[in-house]
Design an enzyme around this catalytic site. Structure first.
Site, PDB file in Angstrom:
ATOM      1  N   ASP A  30     -14.742  -9.861  62.541  1.00  0.00           N
ATOM      2  CA  ASP A  30     -15.432 -10.116  63.811  1.00  0.00           C
ATOM      3  C   ASP A  30     -16.463 -11.210  63.573  1.00  0.00           C
ATOM      4  O   ASP A  30     -16.988 -11.340  62.465  1.00  0.00           O
ATOM      5  CB  ASP A  30     -16.122  -8.834  64.315  1.00  0.00           C
ATOM      6  CG  ASP A  30     -16.437  -8.884  65.800  1.00  0.00           C
ATOM      7  OD1 ASP A  30     -15.767  -8.191  66.587  1.00  0.00           O
ATOM      8  OD2 ASP A  30     -17.373  -9.627  66.172  1.00  0.00           O
ATOM      9  N   GLU A 148      -2.264  -1.676  73.960  1.00  0.00           N
ATOM     10  CA  GLU A 148      -3.016  -0.498  73.520  1.00  0.00           C
ATOM     11  C   GLU A 148      -3.414   0.299  74.749  1.00  0.00           C
ATOM     12  O   GLU A 148      -3.906  -0.275  75.713  1.00  0.00           O
ATOM     13  CB  GLU A 148      -4.264  -1.012  72.778  1.00  0.00           C
ATOM     14  CG  GLU A 148      -5.167   0.056  72.281  1.00  0.00           C
ATOM     15  CD  GLU A 148      -4.431   1.012  71.375  1.00  0.00           C
ATOM     16  OE1 GLU A 148      -3.893   0.566  70.356  1.00  0.00           O
ATOM     17  OE2 GLU A 148      -4.391   2.215  71.706  1.00  0.00           O
ATOM     18  N   LEU A 150      -5.458   3.142  74.600  1.00  0.00           N
ATOM     19  CA  LEU A 150      -6.484   4.143  74.271  1.00  0.00           C
ATOM     20  C   LEU A 150      -7.539   4.262  75.370  1.00  0.00           C
ATOM     21  O   LEU A 150      -7.861   3.301  76.060  1.00  0.00           O
ATOM     22  CB  LEU A 150      -7.157   3.816  72.931  1.00  0.00           C
ATOM     23  CG  LEU A 150      -7.987   2.550  72.753  1.00  0.00           C
ATOM     24  CD1 LEU A 150      -9.375   2.676  73.345  1.00  0.00           C
ATOM     25  CD2 LEU A 150      -8.103   2.238  71.278  1.00  0.00           C
ATOM     26  N   GLU A 152     -11.470   5.245  76.118  1.00  0.00           N
ATOM     27  CA  GLU A 152     -12.746   5.410  75.441  1.00  0.00           C
ATOM     28  C   GLU A 152     -13.112   6.892  75.484  1.00  0.00           C
ATOM     29  O   GLU A 152     -12.796   7.592  76.430  1.00  0.00           O
ATOM     30  CB  GLU A 152     -13.826   4.559  76.115  1.00  0.00           C
ATOM     31  CG  GLU A 152     -13.632   3.088  75.793  1.00  0.00           C
ATOM     32  CD  GLU A 152     -14.634   2.185  76.494  1.00  0.00           C
ATOM     33  OE1 GLU A 152     -15.764   2.612  76.753  1.00  0.00           O
ATOM     34  OE2 GLU A 152     -14.253   1.043  76.785  1.00  0.00           O
ATOM     35  N   ASN A 213      -2.655   0.380  84.136  1.00  0.00           N
ATOM     36  CA  ASN A 213      -4.040   0.439  84.604  1.00  0.00           C
ATOM     37  C   ASN A 213      -4.124   0.276  86.121  1.00  0.00           C
ATOM     38  O   ASN A 213      -4.963   0.908  86.780  1.00  0.00           O
ATOM     39  CB  ASN A 213      -4.901  -0.600  83.891  1.00  0.00           C
ATOM     40  CG  ASN A 213      -5.353  -0.097  82.517  1.00  0.00           C
ATOM     41  OD1 ASN A 213      -5.118   1.059  82.183  1.00  0.00           O
ATOM     42  ND2 ASN A 213      -5.978  -0.949  81.743  1.00  0.00           N
ATOM     43  N   ALA A 257     -12.008  12.673  93.146  1.00  0.00           N
ATOM     44  CA  ALA A 257     -12.771  11.782  94.034  1.00  0.00           C
ATOM     45  C   ALA A 257     -14.229  11.776  93.598  1.00  0.00           C
ATOM     46  O   ALA A 257     -14.750  12.780  93.117  1.00  0.00           O
ATOM     47  CB  ALA A 257     -12.656  12.278  95.468  1.00  0.00           C
ATOM     48  N   CYS A 265     -12.082  -1.873  81.432  1.00  0.00           N
ATOM     49  CA  CYS A 265     -10.639  -2.116  81.631  1.00  0.00           C
ATOM     50  C   CYS A 265     -10.225  -2.105  83.096  1.00  0.00           C
ATOM     51  O   CYS A 265      -9.837  -3.141  83.633  1.00  0.00           O
ATOM     52  CB  CYS A 265      -9.826  -1.078  80.869  1.00  0.00           C
ATOM     53  SG  CYS A 265      -9.971  -1.280  79.090  1.00  0.00           S
ATOM     54  N   LYS A 268     -11.650  -4.905  85.746  1.00  0.00           N
ATOM     55  CA  LYS A 268     -11.313  -6.313  85.466  1.00  0.00           C
ATOM     56  C   LYS A 268      -9.797  -6.491  85.352  1.00  0.00           C
ATOM     57  O   LYS A 268      -9.278  -7.559  85.676  1.00  0.00           O
ATOM     58  CB  LYS A 268     -12.056  -6.847  84.244  1.00  0.00           C
ATOM     59  CG  LYS A 268     -11.721  -6.221  82.909  1.00  0.00           C
ATOM     60  CD  LYS A 268     -10.987  -7.134  81.963  1.00  0.00           C
ATOM     61  CE  LYS A 268     -10.779  -6.460  80.632  1.00  0.00           C
ATOM     62  NZ  LYS A 268      -9.569  -6.790  79.944  1.00  0.00           N
TER      63      LYS A 268
HETATM   64  C1  UDX Z   1      -8.499   3.109  80.831  1.00  0.00           C
HETATM   65  C2  UDX Z   1      -7.073   3.655  80.677  1.00  0.00           C
HETATM   66  O1  UDX Z   1      -7.055   5.053  80.936  1.00  0.00           O
HETATM   67  C3  UDX Z   1      -6.547   3.359  79.281  1.00  0.00           C
HETATM   68  O2  UDX Z   1      -5.214   3.812  79.153  1.00  0.00           O
HETATM   69  C4  UDX Z   1      -6.631   1.881  79.040  1.00  0.00           C
HETATM   70  O3  UDX Z   1      -6.216   1.593  77.711  1.00  0.00           O
HETATM   71  C5  UDX Z   1      -8.040   1.359  79.252  1.00  0.00           C
HETATM   72  O4  UDX Z   1      -8.503   1.728  80.545  1.00  0.00           O
HETATM   73  P1  UDX Z   1     -10.910   3.943  80.041  1.00  0.00           P
HETATM   74  O5  UDX Z   1     -11.453   2.669  80.625  1.00  0.00           O
HETATM   75  O6  UDX Z   1     -11.382   4.393  78.708  1.00  0.00           O
HETATM   76  O7  UDX Z   1      -9.313   3.824  79.912  1.00  0.00           O
HETATM   77  O8  UDX Z   1     -11.242   5.088  81.100  1.00  0.00           O
HETATM   78  P2  UDX Z   1     -10.460   6.186  81.968  1.00  0.00           P
HETATM   79  O9  UDX Z   1     -10.550   7.494  81.299  1.00  0.00           O
HETATM   80  O10 UDX Z   1      -9.136   5.711  82.398  1.00  0.00           O
HETATM   81  O11 UDX Z   1     -11.442   6.254  83.247  1.00  0.00           O
HETATM   82  C6  UDX Z   1     -11.683   5.087  84.024  1.00  0.00           C
HETATM   83  C7  UDX Z   1     -12.671   5.353  85.123  1.00  0.00           C
HETATM   84  O12 UDX Z   1     -12.069   6.107  86.174  1.00  0.00           O
HETATM   85  C8  UDX Z   1     -13.940   6.096  84.746  1.00  0.00           C
HETATM   86  O13 UDX Z   1     -15.042   5.450  85.343  1.00  0.00           O
HETATM   87  C9  UDX Z   1     -13.731   7.475  85.316  1.00  0.00           C
HETATM   88  O14 UDX Z   1     -14.943   8.111  85.609  1.00  0.00           O
HETATM   89  C10 UDX Z   1     -12.932   7.166  86.570  1.00  0.00           C
HETATM   90  N1  UDX Z   1     -12.099   8.272  87.068  1.00  0.00           N
HETATM   91  C11 UDX Z   1     -11.088   8.761  86.294  1.00  0.00           C
HETATM   92  C12 UDX Z   1     -12.303   8.783  88.351  1.00  0.00           C
HETATM   93  O15 UDX Z   1     -13.197   8.333  89.077  1.00  0.00           O
HETATM   94  N2  UDX Z   1     -11.486   9.772  88.810  1.00  0.00           N
HETATM   95  C13 UDX Z   1     -10.481  10.283  88.065  1.00  0.00           C
HETATM   96  O16 UDX Z   1      -9.788  11.175  88.556  1.00  0.00           O
HETATM   97  C14 UDX Z   1     -10.277   9.765  86.770  1.00  0.00           C
END
Ligand code: UDX
Length: 438
Positions: A30, A148, A150, A152, A213, A257, A265, A268
């Site tokens: 990095d 990927e 994953l 967070e 996504n 909700a 992710c 954007k």
């Molecule tokens: C997401 C994707 O899940 C993952 O597969 C990808 O690699 C990266 O983007 P992440 O950004 O870590 O992962 O978060 P995620 O668990 O998907 O939640 C995203 C957002 O949605 C959060 O702000 C969460 O609070 C919100 N959310 C999630 C809701 O508001 N309602 C839901 O039912 C589920």
């Protein structure tokens, strides 16, 4: 196998440590010296459950190193590109500066037979362009795209035991075979455990990631749109979600909700997907994602409006305790966080905001020093005229309403994640308001 991982952020640091944990010899690279220093000392530069443990255990085996020098990638046979692709300033498109710089910086250190593997989320068409650059370098190296997925907060387990693997391979058969053999070696443990594998071309692999996504974001905005309808009809969106989720074609996951999605992710990626589709002359195909984005942003405004309403028409000079700053629990990430956005908006309207979060105070206070931060919920709640819950950390979900009532000035709460037991809070004397609920 010998691997290099270029970019040690939320994705790369976890990937590097997890690959070393699985038995590979890994160097993480990095350009940020502070990040590399922390990682090399076995410290995670951000909060990710399980990462400190595998950093320490993998480093102890001697299989995991970190460096700021791209030259240290030489000698690895597989090189992962895990740098960020943030939203471009003043545009919805993805900024590919870091991906392009990583590949350009890596090329002089590649050797015959090496494989460059893209993991970053990129606009469709990027892999083909990068493959052409790698081919033109005359190094004899190849390129594959391996998105990927994953999450967070669960990044370590999602990396070690992914729910699927996707390989986007070069069009030429012998090259595809060579790339696949190397990737199969990298993921030998997951493949032996029966992890489903989709072998495809570059464009499909790139699109799998953005469409996954986009689908998740759409599902969240769908239920949030139902919340908006529920709000004008007296219906309860949480019961509605339970009922429609019982249809296993729909399922209940990602139907919560609330104040909406955020993070590095989903927001954007849907914007970059829309921008890319427009470039391709297919803007109409994903035009609905603009609605998905708009619904999502309206929910933040709804929480602010509810706060104004709860405080009798103005939040000016009122004490508001904001519970949550991170975009979701188990993370200190505040990128495009609905929680932080709500706190900042309320502060902007003249409220005296005290925010708390189990992990995200350091990241939030760097960007928004104007807010007041409290180390724990008790300090945030003290004397508050209103409480706003915006990130569903367990610490907040399991808060005792009787205990909390003794601390606040006025027992009034907005549950921006529909996560509290409304009946219990009301029984304890609170005015409780959820989103999309009577
Ligand atoms: C997401 C994707 O899940 C993952 O597969 C990808 O690699 C990266 O983007 P992440 O950004 O870590 O992962 O978060 P995620 O668990 O998907 O939640 C995203 C957002 O949605 C959060 O702000 C969460 O609070 C919100 N959310 C999630 C809701 O508001 N309602 C839901 O039912 C589920």
């Amino acid at each position: 196998m010998k691997l290099s991982v270029i970019g040690c952020g939320y994705l790369g640091a976890v990937h590097a440590a997890a690959m070393a944990e699985l038995g590979h010899e890994v160097v993480g690279i990095d350009i940020d010296p502070a990040k590399i220093e922390a990682l090399a000392a076995g410290r995670a530069p951000f909060f990710e459950p399980g990462l400190p443990e595998i950093l320490v255990s993998a480093s102890a085996t001697g299989r995991l190193r970190f460096s700021t020098s791209m030259a240290d990638a030489a000698g690895a046979e597989v090189h992962f590109i895990a740098v960020g692709t943030p939203q471009k300033k003043g545009s919805h498109a993805a900024d590919l500066t870091y991906v392009n710089a990583a590949v350009a910086g890596l090329i002089p250190h590649l050797a015959e037979g090496d494989l460059v593997v893209g993991k970053s989320t990129v606009p469709v068409g990027t892999a083909a362009e990068l493959a052409a650059k790698v081919a033109a370098s005359g190094t004899g190296a190849l390129l594959a795209w391996n998105p990927e997925f994953l999450r967070e907060g669960f990044a370590v387990s999602d990396t070690i035991t992914p729910d699927r693997l996707v390989y986007g391979l070069p069009p030429e058969a012998a090259q595809a075979e060579r790339a696949k053999t190397l990737l199969d070696g990298v993921y030998a443990t997951a493949l032996a455990a029966g992890t489903p594998l989709v072998v495809t071309d570059y464009a499909t692999a790139e699109l799998v990631k953005v469409s996954a996504n986009a689908f998740l974001a759409t599902k969240i905005s769908f239920i949030n749109a139902m919340a908006e309808i529920a709000e004008v009809t007296g219906a309860d969106v949480t019961q509605l979600a339970t009922a429609i989720g019982l249809d296993d074609r729909i399922g209940w996951k990602f139907l919560k909700a609330g104040v909406g999605f955020g993070g590095g992710c989903l927001p954007k990626d849907i914007r970059a997907f829309t921008a890319r589709a427009e470039e391709l002359g297919r803007g109409e195909s994903v035009a609905f994602l603009k609605e998905v984005d708009a619904i999502n942003l309206r929910r933040r405004q709804r929480v602010v409006d509810l706060a104004v309403e709860a405080l009798g028409g103005s939040v000016y000079d009122k004490k508001i305790a904001v519970l949550g700053l991170a975009f979701k629990p188990h993370s200190d990430d505040i990128r495009d966080s609905p929680a932080l956005d709500v706190a900042v908006q309320l502060h902007g309207l003249g409220a005296i905001v005290t925010a708390t979060d189990p992990q995200a105070i350091p990241t939030a206070s760097r960007v928004h020093p104007q807010l007041a931060y409290a180390a724990d919920p008790a300090a945030a709640l003290m004397g508050a005229d209103l409480v706003v819950l915006v990130t569903e950390w367990d610490e907040f979900r399991h808060m005792d309403p009787v205990w909390a009532k003794a601390l606040v000035g006025t027992a009034s709460i907005i549950d921006g994640r529909n996560t509290l037991d409304a009946a219990a809070w009301r029984a304890a004397g609170w005015t409780y308001k959820g989103l999309g609920r009577p």
